[in-house]
Design a protein around this motif. Structure first.
Motif, mmCIF file in Angstrom:
data_model
loop_
_atom_site.group_PDB
_atom_site.id
_atom_site.type_symbol
_atom_site.label_atom_id
_atom_site.label_comp_id
_atom_site.label_asym_id
_atom_site.label_seq_id
_atom_site.Cartn_x
_atom_site.Cartn_y
_atom_site.Cartn_z
ATOM 1 N N ILE A 53 18.302 47.141 -4.044
ATOM 2 C CA ILE A 53 19.953 47.689 -4.049
ATOM 3 C C ILE A 53 20.846 46.911 -3.516
ATOM 4 N N ASP A 54 20.443 45.868 -2.777
ATOM 5 C CA ASP A 54 21.345 44.987 -2.278
ATOM 6 C C ASP A 54 21.724 43.896 -3.391
ATOM 7 N N PHE A 55 20.585 43.470 -4.113
ATOM 8 C CA PHE A 55 20.892 42.647 -5.008
ATOM 9 C C PHE A 55 21.577 43.120 -6.211
ATOM 10 N N VAL A 56 21.430 44.430 -6.670
ATOM 11 C CA VAL A 56 21.954 44.892 -7.763
ATOM 12 C C VAL A 56 23.651 44.925 -7.517
ATOM 13 N N GLU A 57 23.693 45.404 -6.215
ATOM 14 C CA GLU A 57 25.254 45.896 -5.653
ATOM 15 C C GLU A 57 26.019 44.641 -5.757
ATOM 16 N N LYS A 58 25.401 43.433 -5.530
ATOM 17 C CA LYS A 58 25.968 42.187 -5.272
ATOM 18 C C LYS A 58 26.797 41.736 -6.595
ATOM 19 N N PHE A 59 25.893 42.070 -7.761
ATOM 20 C CA PHE A 59 26.632 41.749 -9.060
ATOM 21 C C PHE A 59 27.781 42.906 -9.330
ATOM 22 N N ASN A 60 27.856 44.204 -8.783
ATOM 23 C CA ASN A 60 28.932 44.812 -9.012
ATOM 24 C C ASN A 60 30.029 44.596 -8.099
ATOM 25 N N ALA A 61 29.699 43.988 -6.952
ATOM 26 C CA ALA A 61 30.708 43.512 -5.958
ATOM 27 C C ALA A 61 31.355 42.191 -6.637
ATOM 28 N N ASP A 62 30.444 41.199 -7.218
ATOM 29 C CA ASP A 62 31.093 40.253 -7.840
ATOM 30 C C ASP A 62 31.955 40.467 -9.082
#
Length: 361
Positions: A193-202
């Motif tokens: 979840i952290d890994f995927v949310e980083k893309f959305n945050a970026d």
């Protein structure tokens, strides 16, 4: 008498009896063929039901959604995880990304999954998902293998309506075969979840911590420990004010019906097995009773009771072996013809097929 003498005498008796030997062979062979076909049908039905219902991990997933009255937040998932029979609950996080490997490129919907939920997506193959690694959909990556280095490309928004592509180095943790997922496309790959949310945050140009402030979710996933508990868990979720959707919602009694089918099949198989054994014993016994005169003649020539038991036991062994070989070969042929009929005439594409196992043999 030596064993060789017993074998010769028994074989001569077997040939001399002619039709009397063929009759029990025919009856025993037909009994075994019928038993094998019914055994194969029920064992295949049982395996199919286990795969598609009882042991189908995808059926344990409930998709939850927020509505105008109740939003899904991180606090919501804490409450959902406290519901009885819930294995885990987590938000539905997706990022549409590109996967680049050497000269090949493809795209995938990267879905965030926590460690407790991962094994339900990968059929117990993976117990933990590592950060900065992905579990890739096997249909997208024939040439990729575990530990291969790849690049993930994604969009970063510069301003409204404009963005640039960035890449991130990552590693293939493993591959998995995607099952049917409600409201998901066919090209799902998995990440933490952290890994995927980083893309959305970026994409929004925000640090992950700022991105998560006051974050709400439209959808989430709840995994139940057993399909029989789906209805109860769904009702508890709806009491919290969220909407639910799951594959068995329209057919809530299927898991119970599936287990009843398996139980009935098991009972029928036991009855058939006992009936077949009794029938075979009866046929051989009748064959021996029809030869009382022959036995009397052999006794007058000095044959002891032990001699006769050995002679007839070996003769029965010949009958049994011949019946066994003919019945097994015939069963395999009939089952293959049955599978061919199912595939061509009914259109079954071998998701269900009839098989004969070594246990039956």
């Amino acid at each position: 008498m030596r064993l060789n003498d017993y074998l010769k005498l028994s074989w001569n008796n077997f040939l001399r009896n002619g039709f009397k030997s063929i009759a029990p062979i025919t009856i025993i062979t037909l009994s075994i063929i019928i038993l094998n076909i019914i055994l194969s049908l029920f064992s295949s039905i049982t395996a199919s039901v286990n795969t598609t219902v009882i042991e189908n991990q995808s059926l344990k997933l409930i998709e939850i959604s927020s509505n105008s009255e109740n939003e899904l937040t991180s606090g919501s998932f804490k409450k959902l995880n406290e519901i009885d029979n819930v294995v885990t609950a987590f938000p539905k996080i997706e990022a549409f990304v590109g996967v680049e490997y050497k000269n090949s490129k493809t795209t995938t919907n990267l879905v965030g999954v926590n460690d407790k939920g991962l094994e339900y997506f990968t059929s117990n193959k993976d117990k933990m998902i590592n950060n900065n690694q992905i579990v890739i959909n096997s249909s997208l990556a024939d040439e990729l293998a575990s530990n291969d280095q790849i690049k993930i490309s994604y969009t970063v928004k510069v301003k409204e309506g404009e963005g640039i592509r960035k890449t991130k180095n990552t590693t293939i943790q493993s591959k998995f075969d995607q099952f049917y997922l409600d409201n998901y496309p066919d090209d799902v790959s998995l990440g933490s979840i952290d890994f995927v949310e980083k893309f959305n945050a970026d994409f929004l140009g925000l640090p992950l911590k700022d991105y998560r402030k006051n974050l709400t979710y439209e959808f989430g996933t709840v995994i139940v420990n057993d399909v029989e508990n789906l209805t109860q868990v769904a009702n508890d979720i709806e009491k919290l004010g969220y909407d639910t959707g799951y594959s068995l919602k329209a057919s809530q009694s299927i898991p119970l019906v599936a287990k009843i089918i398996i139980a009935i099949g098991g009972i029928i198989l036991v009855v058939l097995l006992v009936f077949s054994g009794v029938s075979i014993a009866s046929v051989i016994g009748q064959s021996l009773r029809n030869r009382y005169k022959e036995i009397g003649v052999m006794r007058t020539f000095g044959y002891e009771k032990s001699h006769l038991i050995k002679l007839f036991s070996i003769e029965v062994l010949f009958i049994s072996l011949i019946s066994f070989v003919i019945s097994i070969i015939s069963s395999f042929i009939i089952i293959e013809l049955l599978n061919s009929y199912l595939e061509k005439s009914i259109g079954v594409n071998f998701d269900f097929s009839v098989n004969m196992t070594w246990i039956q043999i």
